[in-house]
Design an enzyme around this catalytic site. Structure first.
Site, PDB file in Angstrom:
ATOM      1  CG  ASP A   1      44.955  73.997  75.327  1.00  0.00           C
ATOM      2  OD1 ASP A   1      43.612  73.782  75.782  1.00  0.00           O
ATOM      3  OD2 ASP A   1      45.282  72.982  74.876  1.00  0.00           O
ATOM      4  CB  ILE A   2      39.511  75.235  74.551  1.00  0.00           C
ATOM      5  CG1 ILE A   2      38.151  75.916  74.925  1.00  0.00           C
ATOM      6  CG2 ILE A   2      39.503  73.931  75.060  1.00  0.00           C
ATOM      7  CD1 ILE A   2      37.003  75.452  74.018  1.00  0.00           C
TER       8      ILE A   2
ATOM      9  CG  HIS B   1      47.344  68.427  69.735  1.00  0.00           C
ATOM     10  ND1 HIS B   1      46.790  67.401  69.396  1.00  0.00           N
ATOM     11  CD2 HIS B   1      47.483  68.671  70.839  1.00  0.00           C
ATOM     12  CE1 HIS B   1      46.600  66.745  70.781  1.00  0.00           C
ATOM     13  NE2 HIS B   1      47.013  67.676  71.747  1.00  0.00           N
ATOM     14  CG  LEU B   2      54.274  72.021  69.299  1.00  0.00           C
ATOM     15  CD1 LEU B   2      55.186  70.983  69.976  1.00  0.00           C
ATOM     16  CD2 LEU B   2      55.079  73.017  68.235  1.00  0.00           C
ATOM     17  CG  HIS B   3      50.008  71.008  74.260  1.00  0.00           C
ATOM     18  ND1 HIS B   3      48.869  71.385  74.534  1.00  0.00           N
ATOM     19  CD2 HIS B   3      49.819  69.606  73.980  1.00  0.00           C
ATOM     20  CE1 HIS B   3      47.908  70.479  74.465  1.00  0.00           C
ATOM     21  NE2 HIS B   3      48.481  69.330  74.194  1.00  0.00           N
TER      22      HIS B   3
HETATM   23 ZN    ZN Z   1      47.288  67.503  73.648  1.00  0.00          ZN
END
Ligand code: ZN
Ligand code: ZN
Length: 197
Positions: free
Chosen positions: A72-73, A155-157
């Site tokens: 993740d940015i 999207h999965l975090h």
């Molecule tokens: Zn998200």
């Protein structure tokens, strides 16, 4: 810079304090686009990342061809990865029970490429282990619930250690909130919904 979660997070107001039920900074209506998969959207940053069209975002090793994994940015924890289907898929509200299992269910008509929750979770665990994080009890994995998705592409975090989330991350990735659902809860929910219908 790829933008990913950043655009929305940067534009969002600062967290307004520890009060309950503050929508997270990431929150932004995603326009209600219920993409049901199968495509490529050139305007979608995750589609571009998945096709290696965003040189700023390196793809991490991933054991499934139909998924990609990258950092993740705007990391919310020392480890913060995203697991994303290559094909454009809408948010987690559009998922069905057939999106749970690993492997193609027999006798069930499915698209050749489809997204499996369990596969996504597996990729999340693997990427943590590859990066020397092994305490899988101290991990937060989940999805933002619509409309609180800054990116409409599913999207999965994957965050770890969950015990070390900062204040803002604890808010954004809060368990049992109406804007974040853990992968486990989502799988349970998909199972129940289908049983009921
Ligand atoms: Zn998200
Ligand atoms: Zn996309």
């Amino acid at each position: 810079m790829a933008g990913e979660e950043a655009a929305a997070a940067a534009a969002a107001p600062e967290a307004a304090g520890p009060g309950p039920a503050q929508p997270p900074a990431e929150a932004r209506p995603d326009g209600g686009e219920a993409g049901n998969g199968g495509g490529y959207d050139g305007k979608c940053v995750f589609c571009r990342i998945a096709r290696r069209e965003e040189p700023g975002t390196a793809l991490l090793p991933c054991e499934y061809e139909d998924l990609v994994c990258f950092r993740d940015i705007r990391p919310g924890a020392p480890h913060h990865y995203l697991v994303v289907p290559v094909e454009h898929m809408g948010n987690c509200k559009t998922l069905k029970k057939e999106h749970i299992p690993v492997g193609k269910a027999e006798g069930r008509k499915m698209k050749e490429k489809w997204c499996s929750m369990k596969k996504m979770v597996e990729v999340g665990k693997t990427v943590l282990q590859r990066n020397n994080f092994s305490d899988l009890n101290d991990v937060r994995m989940g999805f933002h619930w619509p409309p609180f998705c800054s990116i409409s592409h599913l999207h999965l975090h994957v965050l770890a250690p969950a015990s070390q989330l900062g204040f803002l991350s604890r808010l954004i990735y809060r368990i049992n909130s109406y804007w974040f659902i853990t992968a486990e809860q989502l799988i349970e929910r998909l199972q129940t919904e289908n049983a009921a219908s």
